[in-house]
Design a protein around this motif. Structure first.
Motif, PDB file in Angstrom:
ATOM      1  N   HIS A  19     -10.219 -21.047  81.145  1.00 14.37           N
ATOM      2  CA  HIS A  19     -11.609 -20.725  80.783  1.00 14.37           C
ATOM      3  C   HIS A  19     -12.526 -21.918  81.037  1.00 14.37           C
ATOM      4  O   HIS A  19     -12.190 -23.056  80.709  1.00 14.37           O
ATOM      5  CB  HIS A  19     -11.696 -20.351  79.297  1.00 14.37           C
ATOM      6  N   GLY A  20     -13.656 -21.672  81.677  1.00 15.11           N
ATOM      7  CA  GLY A  20     -14.637 -22.731  81.928  1.00 15.11           C
ATOM      8  C   GLY A  20     -14.215 -23.694  83.015  1.00 15.11           C
ATOM      9  O   GLY A  20     -14.738 -24.805  83.113  1.00 15.11           O
ATOM     10  N   ASN A  21     -13.299 -23.278  83.887  1.00 14.03           N
ATOM     11  CA  ASN A  21     -12.899 -24.199  84.963  1.00 14.03           C
ATOM     12  C   ASN A  21     -14.087 -24.495  85.859  1.00 14.03           C
ATOM     13  O   ASN A  21     -14.948 -23.626  86.078  1.00 14.03           O
ATOM     14  CB  ASN A  21     -11.716 -23.638  85.752  1.00 14.03           C
ATOM     15  N   PRO A  22     -14.182 -25.684  86.382  1.00 16.04           N
ATOM     16  CA  PRO A  22     -15.400 -26.098  87.094  1.00 16.04           C
ATOM     17  C   PRO A  22     -15.663 -25.342  88.390  1.00 16.04           C
ATOM     18  O   PRO A  22     -16.816 -25.187  88.798  1.00 16.04           O
ATOM     19  CB  PRO A  22     -15.172 -27.585  87.361  1.00 16.04           C
ATOM     20  N   VAL A  23     -14.612 -24.818  89.032  1.00 18.38           N
ATOM     21  CA  VAL A  23     -14.828 -24.129  90.310  1.00 18.38           C
ATOM     22  C   VAL A  23     -15.504 -22.783  90.076  1.00 18.38           C
ATOM     23  O   VAL A  23     -16.520 -22.455  90.698  1.00 18.38           O
ATOM     24  CB  VAL A  23     -13.492 -23.955  91.065  1.00 18.38           C
ATOM     25  N   CYS A  24     -14.991 -22.005  89.121  1.00 17.19           N
ATOM     26  CA  CYS A  24     -15.627 -20.705  88.832  1.00 17.19           C
ATOM     27  C   CYS A  24     -16.994 -20.905  88.190  1.00 17.19           C
ATOM     28  O   CYS A  24     -17.923 -20.137  88.437  1.00 17.19           O
ATOM     29  CB  CYS A  24     -14.718 -19.876  87.923  1.00 17.19           C
ATOM     30  N   ALA A  25     -17.125 -21.953  87.384  1.00 18.57           N
ATOM     31  CA  ALA A  25     -18.429 -22.237  86.782  1.00 18.57           C
ATOM     32  C   ALA A  25     -19.448 -22.593  87.864  1.00 18.57           C
ATOM     33  O   ALA A  25     -20.606 -22.189  87.806  1.00 18.57           O
ATOM     34  CB  ALA A  25     -18.304 -23.368  85.764  1.00 18.57           C
ATOM     35  N   ALA A  26     -19.000 -23.321  88.877  1.00 14.61           N
ATOM     36  CA  ALA A  26     -19.895 -23.666  89.991  1.00 14.61           C
ATOM     37  C   ALA A  26     -20.323 -22.412  90.747  1.00 14.61           C
ATOM     38  O   ALA A  26     -21.486 -22.276  91.150  1.00 14.61           O
ATOM     39  CB  ALA A  26     -19.199 -24.636  90.938  1.00 14.61           C
ATOM     40  N   ALA A  27     -19.392 -21.477  90.906  1.00 11.90           N
ATOM     41  CA  ALA A  27     -19.739 -20.219  91.571  1.00 11.90           C
ATOM     42  C   ALA A  27     -20.814 -19.485  90.779  1.00 11.90           C
ATOM     43  O   ALA A  27     -21.804 -18.998  91.332  1.00 11.90           O
ATOM     44  CB  ALA A  27     -18.490 -19.337  91.709  1.00 11.90           C
ATOM     45  N   ALA A  28     -20.649 -19.440  89.473  1.00  9.21           N
ATOM     46  CA  ALA A  28     -21.621 -18.750  88.621  1.00  9.21           C
ATOM     47  C   ALA A  28     -22.983 -19.420  88.680  1.00  9.21           C
ATOM     48  O   ALA A  28     -24.019 -18.752  88.778  1.00  9.21           O
ATOM     49  CB  ALA A  28     -21.115 -18.705  87.175  1.00  9.21           C
ATOM     50  N   LEU A  29     -22.988 -20.739  88.666  1.00  2.34           N
ATOM     51  CA  LEU A  29     -24.266 -21.458  88.778  1.00  2.34           C
ATOM     52  C   LEU A  29     -24.936 -21.144  90.109  1.00  2.34           C
ATOM     53  O   LEU A  29     -26.151 -20.920  90.175  1.00  2.34           O
ATOM     54  CB  LEU A  29     -24.042 -22.961  88.665  1.00  2.34           C
ATOM     55  N   ALA A  30     -24.143 -21.064  91.162  1.00  5.73           N
ATOM     56  CA  ALA A  30     -24.709 -20.769  92.487  1.00  5.73           C
ATOM     57  C   ALA A  30     -25.294 -19.364  92.514  1.00  5.73           C
ATOM     58  O   ALA A  30     -26.368 -19.125  93.091  1.00  5.73           O
ATOM     59  CB  ALA A  30     -23.638 -20.914  93.560  1.00  5.73           C
ATOM     60  N   VAL A  31     -24.634 -18.421  91.854  1.00  6.50           N
ATOM     61  CA  VAL A  31     -25.163 -17.043  91.799  1.00  6.50           C
ATOM     62  C   VAL A  31     -26.492 -17.040  91.049  1.00  6.50           C
ATOM     63  O   VAL A  31     -27.489 -16.489  91.523  1.00  6.50           O
ATOM     64  CB  VAL A  31     -24.157 -16.093  91.122  1.00  6.50           C
ATOM     65  N   LEU A  32     -26.527 -17.691  89.902  1.00  9.86           N
ATOM     66  CA  LEU A  32     -27.756 -17.688  89.095  1.00  9.86           C
ATOM     67  C   LEU A  32     -28.897 -18.356  89.853  1.00  9.86           C
ATOM     68  O   LEU A  32     -30.035 -17.882  89.840  1.00  9.86           O
ATOM     69  CB  LEU A  32     -27.504 -18.382  87.760  1.00  9.86           C
ATOM     70  N   LYS A  33     -28.584 -19.447  90.536  1.00  8.74           N
ATOM     71  CA  LYS A  33     -29.640 -20.148  91.293  1.00  8.74           C
ATOM     72  C   LYS A  33     -30.113 -19.293  92.465  1.00  8.74           C
ATOM     73  O   LYS A  33     -31.309 -19.166  92.723  1.00  8.74           O
ATOM     74  CB  LYS A  33     -29.119 -21.499  91.789  1.00  8.74           C
ATOM     75  N   THR A  34     -29.170 -18.622  93.140  1.00  6.59           N
ATOM     76  CA  THR A  34     -29.539 -17.834  94.314  1.00  6.59           C
ATOM     77  C   THR A  34     -30.343 -16.595  93.926  1.00  6.59           C
ATOM     78  O   THR A  34     -31.245 -16.171  94.639  1.00  6.59           O
ATOM     79  CB  THR A  34     -28.278 -17.433  95.094  1.00  6.59           C
ATOM     80  N   ILE A  35     -30.039 -16.043  92.758  1.00  9.37           N
ATOM     81  CA  ILE A  35     -30.857 -14.918  92.254  1.00  9.37           C
ATOM     82  C   ILE A  35     -32.318 -15.351  92.173  1.00  9.37           C
ATOM     83  O   ILE A  35     -33.240 -14.602  92.515  1.00  9.37           O
ATOM     84  CB  ILE A  35     -30.338 -14.438  90.881  1.00  9.37           C
ATOM     85  N   GLY A  36     -32.526 -16.618  91.777  1.00 12.60           N
ATOM     86  CA  GLY A  36     -33.890 -17.150  91.701  1.00 12.60           C
ATOM     87  C   GLY A  36     -34.457 -17.482  93.069  1.00 12.60           C
ATOM     88  O   GLY A  36     -35.532 -16.994  93.425  1.00 12.60           O
ATOM     89  N   THR A  37     -33.727 -18.261  93.840  1.00 13.93           N
ATOM     90  CA  THR A  37     -34.305 -18.739  95.116  1.00 13.93           C
ATOM     91  C   THR A  37     -34.510 -17.609  96.126  1.00 13.93           C
ATOM     92  O   THR A  37     -35.431 -17.640  96.920  1.00 13.93           O
ATOM     93  CB  THR A  37     -33.381 -19.805  95.747  1.00 13.93           C
ATOM     94  N   GLU A  38     -33.634 -16.567  96.052  1.00 12.55           N
ATOM     95  CA  GLU A  38     -33.789 -15.445  97.008  1.00 12.55           C
ATOM     96  C   GLU A  38     -34.488 -14.244  96.371  1.00 12.55           C
ATOM     97  O   GLU A  38     -34.502 -13.149  96.935  1.00 12.55           O
ATOM     98  CB  GLU A  38     -32.420 -15.068  97.586  1.00 12.55           C
ATOM     99  N   HIS A  39     -35.027 -14.443  95.151  1.00 15.35           N
ATOM    100  CA  HIS A  39     -35.795 -13.381  94.472  1.00 15.35           C
ATOM    101  C   HIS A  39     -35.014 -12.059  94.467  1.00 15.35           C
ATOM    102  O   HIS A  39     -35.545 -10.999  94.834  1.00 15.35           O
ATOM    103  CB  HIS A  39     -37.150 -13.204  95.139  1.00 15.35           C
TER     104      HIS A  39
END
Ligand SMILES: Cc1ncc(COP(=O)(O)O)c(/C=N/[C@@H]2CCCCNC2=O)c1O
Length: 439
Positions: free
Chosen positions: A299-319
């Protein structure tokens, strides 16, 4: 096993316990909104693996984030030591999720372990013995999440002793004939005053669109009214957005369409963009109930957490919320136009890129499960991937990547309509679909 097809090798090596199959899909690679089979055939992916591949396949933001996290792998868990990426993910989720008071984020692998965690900790923290949920709800495939689910695919699986299931408001097949949902709200209030005393209920699990139950959009005001009812009895609202959350319905959170803010939000599937990560966001007095209460090694491993952060950021940057609304409206519109000459399409519904197409016997409006299973098989033959859901297995579910283009939406709608018409015309035999159990 050289020479054997990928699918036959799957059958010889992978356990059937974890298979929900509708046609012999065997993916060699993915590219954007396309899946590519070993012979190079490209399939338009209108499911995104049941909503998980939210950014499509191979999105550079996801790849860069995962590569970067793996290059400096900061441990493999937050179990007995934290890591910067998991903390940043939790802080980002708190920032993006409206809510009052001190809150905490639990990070998991799946919608199942997230909902199971909620089903265990809320009764413990509130000292209330009961929970409520909707018939038709699929909150997970683990013992504890199935125990608070109401989907027909889980009939026979033990339910929580204190669970009360109530019908989900379906405007197409309304409870007591009342499409507004008020009769159902009155019924639930009656239960809370009689056989299911509200002051004994810890929480009410709800999906803002009931996905596996049939991609059902509740009538306007229903969930807001239910939330007010819950508040009156101090019942925590648990909004399961594992499938329809995170921009898919045209707003960041699906509950924002319903005019209420849940006490607890459950996220998964698309959060990881295809990597296993889930989250529960809730009040600190619940989420800090006890240490080591719901833990797993990774739980909370950095690789999957990084994927989630990238999804959240991309939802914003790509509207992507706006994109899902516009593309989803176009997708629904194309299907609705074509459905005018397909009487077997009884209803087309959804929000954004969460779309349901209910298939019926036009003479009786009865669910047509056989047509659904043959339609999804035919669609695969024609070059599109989507599955069916519903308590009667008769609702085509479209949850494509949020990056679906307008052209792909038009292409997808045309493939779906042709698949329905071909299945109606008998182009798919019982023998074709017999090997696939579906659900
Ligand atoms: C609203 C909702 N909540 C929780 C879950 C469970 O998520 P996981 O399958 O990631 O454990 C799900 C999973 N849904 C199923 C997964 C099994 C196969 C059928 N299709 C689904 O989307 C879900 O839709």
């Amino acid at each position: 096993m050289t020479g054997a097809s990928l699918y036959s090798r799957d059958e010889a090596a992978l356990s059937a316990l974890q298979k929900l199959r509708f046609f012999p899909l065997a993916v060699a690679r993915g590219e954007g909104c396309y899946l590519i089979e070993e012979d190079g055939r490209r399939l338009l992916d209108l499911s995104a693996s049941w909503g998980a591949a939210s950014l499509g396949h191979g999105h550079p933001a996801l790849r860069d984030a995962i590569d970067g996290a793996l290059a400096v792998q900061a441990g493999a868990s937050i179990l007995s030591g934290t890591n910067a990426i998991a903390v940043e993910l939790a802080e980002t989720l708190l920032r993006l999720t409206p809510g009052d008071g001190d809150r905490r984020v639990w990070l998991g692998h799946s919608g199942s372990d997230a909902n199971e965690t909620v089903a265990r900790v809320v009764p413990a923290a509130t000292k209330r013995p009961r929970m409520m949920a909707f018939s038709g709800a699929y909150h997970g495939g683990t013992q504890g999440s199935m125990a608070v689910s109401g989907h027909s695919a889980q009939d026979g699986v033990a339910k929580e002793d204190g669970l009360t299931l109530v019908p989900y408001p379906d405007p197409f097949r309304p409870f007591n004939g009342d499409a507004s949902g008020q009769a159902l709200l009155d019924y639930i209030e009656h239960l809370l005053e009689t056989s299911c005393p509200g002051e004994e209920v810890a929480c009410f699990f709800m999906e803002p669109i009931q996905a596996d139950g049939g991609l059902i959009v509740p009538p306007p005001g229903f969930l807001g009214g239910l939330a007010k009812l819950c508040a009156r009895y101090g019942i925590l609202t648990v909004c399961d957005e594992v499938k329809v959350g995170l921009a898919r319905t045209g707003s960041l959170h699906c509950y924002m369409h319903e005019g209420f803010t849940p006490d607890i939000l459950v996220l998964g599937k698309g959060l990881g963009g295809g990597l296993p990560v889930s989250a529960v966001i809730g009040p600190a007095w619940v989420m800090d109930h006890a240490p080591a209460f719901s833990m797993q090694t990774l739980h909370g491993n950095p690789v999957c957490a990084a994927a989630a952060l990238a999804v959240l950021k991309t939802i914003g940057t790509e509207h992507l919320s706006h994109a899902a609304r516009v593309t989803g409206d176009a997708l629904q519109g194309h299907i609705l136009t074509g459905a005018q000459s397909v009487p077997e399409i009884g209803d087309v519904r959804g929000r954004g890129l969460a779309v349901g197409v209910e298939l019926v016997d036009p003479s009786t409006n009865a669910p047509d499960a056989d047509l659904a299973r043959k339609t999804v098989y035919r669609a695969w033959q024609l070059g599109a991937v989507f599955y069916y859901v519903g308590m009667q297995s008769n609702v085509l579910e479209l949850t494509p990547p949020l990056t679906l283009t307008a052209q792909q939406a038009e292409e997808g709608a045309a493939l779906l309509l042709t698949a329905v018409q071909d299945a109606c015309a008998g182009l798919v035999s019982d023998a074709d679909v017999a090997p696939f159990a579906g659900w």
